[in-house]
Design an enzyme around this catalytic site. Structure first.
Site, short mmCIF file in Angstrom:
data_model
loop_
_atom_site.label_atom_id
_atom_site.label_comp_id
_atom_site.label_asym_id
_atom_site.label_seq_id
_atom_site.Cartn_x
_atom_site.Cartn_y
_atom_site.Cartn_z
N ASP A 200 -9.61 25.20 -7.70
CA ASP A 200 -10.72 25.29 -8.65
C ASP A 200 -11.73 24.22 -8.24
O ASP A 200 -11.98 23.25 -8.97
CB ASP A 200 -10.24 25.05 -10.08
CG ASP A 200 -11.33 25.32 -11.13
OD1 ASP A 200 -12.45 25.70 -10.72
OD2 ASP A 200 -11.07 25.14 -12.32
N ASN A 205 -14.99 19.33 -11.02
CA ASN A 205 -13.66 18.85 -10.70
C ASN A 205 -13.61 17.87 -9.54
O ASN A 205 -12.52 17.52 -9.05
CB ASN A 205 -12.73 20.04 -10.43
CG ASN A 205 -12.55 20.88 -11.68
OD1 ASN A 205 -12.67 20.37 -12.79
ND2 ASN A 205 -12.28 22.15 -11.51
N ASP A 219 -8.13 18.58 -12.23
CA ASP A 219 -7.92 20.00 -12.57
C ASP A 219 -7.35 20.80 -11.40
O ASP A 219 -7.99 21.71 -10.88
CB ASP A 219 -9.21 20.64 -13.07
CG ASP A 219 -9.60 20.16 -14.45
OD1 ASP A 219 -8.79 19.48 -15.09
OD2 ASP A 219 -10.72 20.46 -14.89
#
Length: 274
Positions: A200, A205, A219
């Site tokens: 992701d 992030n 994350d």
């Protein structure tokens, strides 16, 4: 309609109710909401008490299978054992109301913090550099996790079976039929380089230090083996969504690679539909 996929997560702009279990886990201290996931996940910053270090607590209500915090805790622990700059897991668990993950706060700011929204070129290069560091560091041969294409295509089929149509897709793909999209998804390019992907790699992030350099990743719930372009294509796309057009090429520059349009196109389609 937006040119880009609708955001599935955002920094909250108003009050966010603290779930009772989260309040109990954090001693009833005042928490700062920092992230709301479109699937129902919440993240709060806990400043700590009595000199304790700050931490973050993620919360997912029961019945949200798309967000598996136990799986994220496992991936974070594995990545840290191999030296990756990712949060330390302090606690995780679940009960009838939901699940939680508590991690120690890291120094640095998200690439979508106001400081870096105002410096898109810096953010883009740092995101690319951070992905290169992750891909070079984590050992493919020892990775027990996958971010495999077949499982992601299966998710596409689940969405179609639930009644989703091309009208629900981003503008880039809304003109495709389901049959055409399916055919494209089942014709992936050859793997360029197999790495342990973030899973992701969107701009929020990546954390940047005060100097504008890559600091850490957060994350990592989908971390696993995949072609490096599965991360790169989405990271650069995310710069467009978060910082505006014209800077995505700097993600590739920060990584040290020339854009591969075939793989970029495929992995963006897979991201949007799968």
């Amino acid at each position: 309609m937006s040119e880009y996929p609708e955001p599935v997560a955002e920094i909250p702009t108003g009050p966010v109710a603290v779930p009772p279990r989260v309040a109990a886990l954090t001693g009833g201290r005042e928490l700062v909401p920092v992230w709301v996931n479109g699937l129902g996940g919440l993240t709060f910053r806990d400043g700590g008490a009595d000199g304790a270090a700050a931490s973050y607590i993620k919360w997912v209500a029961a019945g949200t299978p798309e967000l598996d915090l136990a799986a994220e805790a496992e991936r974070l622990a594995w990545a840290r054992r191999h030296g990756a700059a990712v949060p330390e897991v302090l606690a995780h668990g679940a009960d009838a109301s939901g699940s939680w993950l508590i991690t120690r706060a890291l120094s640095g700011e998200s690439a979508v913090a106001p400081t870096w929204i105002a410096e898109p070129a810096t953010a883009a290069r740092a995101i690319g550099a951070g992905l290169r560091a992750l891909h070079e560091l984590l050992p493919v041969a020892e990775c027990p996790f996958e971010w495999a294409i077949p499982a992601r295509i299966a998710r596409f089929e689940e969405r179609v079976a639930s009644g989703e149509s091309p009208a629900d897709w981003s503008d880039d793909y809304r003109e495709l039929s389901v049959a055409t999209a399916r055919a494209l998804l089942h014709d992936p390019p050859a793997v360029d380089r197999l790495v342990v992907c973030h899973g992701d790699a969107c701009a929020p992030n990546t954390l940047l230090g005060a100097d504008g350099e890559f600091a850490a990743h957060v994350d990592l719930g989908s971390l696993g083996l995949a072609d490096r372009w599965a991360d790169l294509a989405v990271a650069a796309w995310s710069i467009d969504w978060n910082h505006g057009p014209g800077f995505d090429h700097l993600v590739y520059e920060g990584y040290g690679i020339e854009p591969d349009q075939e793989r970029i196109s495929y992995y963006r389609l897979l991201w949007d539909l799968g």
